[in-house]
Design a protein around this motif. Structure first.
Motif, short mmCIF file in Angstrom:
data_model
loop_
_atom_site.label_atom_id
_atom_site.label_comp_id
_atom_site.label_asym_id
_atom_site.label_seq_id
_atom_site.Cartn_x
_atom_site.Cartn_y
_atom_site.Cartn_z
N CYS A 80 37.28 36.63 48.14
CA CYS A 80 37.80 37.66 47.41
C CYS A 80 37.65 38.92 47.56
N GLY A 81 38.50 39.60 47.24
CA GLY A 81 37.84 40.97 46.99
C GLY A 81 37.43 41.69 47.91
N MET A 82 37.61 42.63 48.35
CA MET A 82 37.06 44.64 49.69
C MET A 82 37.43 43.76 50.80
N ALA A 83 37.01 42.28 51.27
CA ALA A 83 36.45 42.10 52.45
C ALA A 83 38.27 41.71 53.21
N GLY A 84 39.37 41.42 52.11
CA GLY A 84 40.69 41.71 52.57
C GLY A 84 41.40 43.13 52.66
N GLU A 142 40.86 41.15 41.72
CA GLU A 142 40.61 41.05 39.92
C GLU A 142 41.81 39.80 39.99
N GLU A 143 42.65 39.48 40.55
CA GLU A 143 43.78 38.94 41.06
C GLU A 143 42.65 37.12 41.30
N THR A 144 41.73 37.23 41.20
CA THR A 144 40.75 35.75 41.26
C THR A 144 40.65 35.58 40.41
N ALA A 314 35.21 34.02 35.58
CA ALA A 314 35.69 33.76 36.26
C ALA A 314 35.92 34.25 37.84
N VAL A 315 35.51 34.67 38.18
CA VAL A 315 35.95 34.35 39.81
C VAL A 315 35.44 33.37 40.64
#
Length: 331
Positions: A80-84, A142-144, A314-315
């Motif tokens: 998750c995060g900025m890799a996507g 944040e959605e994760t 949470a993540v």
């Protein structure tokens, strides 16, 4: 090249089933998990999106987790995060809200890999466009964390806040994000404290001293009651430094004024995020303890109660939820 690898067990390769990764702008964190979703290895790196080109992600990931991998077969990696992000490894297009948080994996994309040890899935972020086409918003990562919130409560309904440089406020209805807003509070504070005229008055930012807490609480109350005075009260902070003989001297003076600036910035955020919401509705804060304690103090000041969920927990829970959904879809 900064990185840290920590093993929970000496026999990682025999127990590893999949890998969870939170890949941010400045760093990345990886967790190795066994068949029961227990963490058996951890690693971190300072090679975030800002320091990598698209063709460098696979090598960095293998450098970090290569020693965990079994000698045969492929290992699933949920990222998750900025890799996507569009400028990351491969864009995982935003899912428009409303979106169920247990269905994030439906938007996952697999980047092309040169090796055959990994099977990588990049999770999407969320987007929002109001019908007026004047209010656009996005979140990625944040959605994760929000998915982690509903991992144990699939039908969670309520308001969640993720404080940070760009604070997110999300409304959840029965396990789905129905809407959200982003506030540039952390970045705004940093710019004002270091790049504006206030830099001559503001010192270090902490709330341990009773005088700092008092200044923070007063600023939250003032600006929440009259958000239209924000710009004026900012300059008033500089004038207070020049004229107010009641302020402490030395370093404490700048710390008290920093607390006031923080209270003004966060209070302005709350005036937009909380206005009109029932006072009896508890707000869930997701993030690191220190920042969530600051937001709790601010929210308590205007009458709201809070509950706290650790951001790292949470993540990881959100990535576990996505992996479970992906396994079910591939069965």
């Amino acid at each position: 090249m900064g990185s840290t690898v920590m093993s929970e067990t000496p026999e990682i390769t025999d127990q590893l089933i999949w890998i969870a990764v939170d890949w941010g702008s400045s760093n990345l964190r990886a967790w190795g998990l066994d068949q029961h979703d227990h963490v058996i290895a951890r690693a971190t790196s300072d090679k975030g999106m800002l320091s990598l080109k698209a063709d460098e992600y696979e090598a960095e990931l293998l450098r970090l987790v290569g020693d965990w991998l079994p000698t045969t077969g492929q290992t699933d990696v949920l990222v998750c995060g900025m890799a996507g992000a569009r400028q990351g490894w491969l864009e995982a297009a935003y899912l428009p809200v409303p979106t169920r948080l247990d269905q994030l994996s439906q938007g996952a994309v697999p980047p092309t890999l040169t090796g055959d040890q990994l099977r990588v899935y990049l999770l999407p972020g969320l987007s929002q466009t109001h019908s007026t086409a004047t209010h656009f918003d996005v979140m990625r990562g944040e959605e994760t964390q929000l998915a982690g919130l509903v991992a144990d409560s699939p039908d969670f309904t309520g308001l969640a806040c993720l404080p940070g440089t760009h604070a997110k406020w999300a409304t959840l209805e029965a396990g789905a994000v129905s809407g959200f807003s982003t506030y540039l509070t952390g970045e705004l504070y940093q710019l004002l404290a270091t790049k504006s005229v206030l830099r001559h008055s503001v010192g270090s930012d902490e709330l341990q001293d009773p005088a700092c807490r008092e200044a923070f609480i007063a600023a939250v109350s003032e600006i929440y009651a009259a958000p239209e005075t924000f710009s004026s009260r900012l300059f008033g902070l500089r004038a207070q430094d020049l004229l107010d003989g009641r302020l402490p001297t030395g370093d404490t003076r700048g710390t008290v004024l920093a607390a006031r600036l923080s209270g003004l910035a966060i209070g302005l955020e709350l005036s937009g995020a909380c206005r009109g919401r029932p006072i009896e509705q508890s707000i869930t804060l997701i993030g690191n303890q220190a920042l969530c304690q600051r937001y709790t103090l601010a929210l308590n000041t205007i009458g709201y109660q809070t509950q706290h969920v650790d951001g790292d927990a949470a993540v990881l829970a959100g990535l576990q939820l996505a992996h479970q959904a992906l396994k079910a879809a591939n069965c």
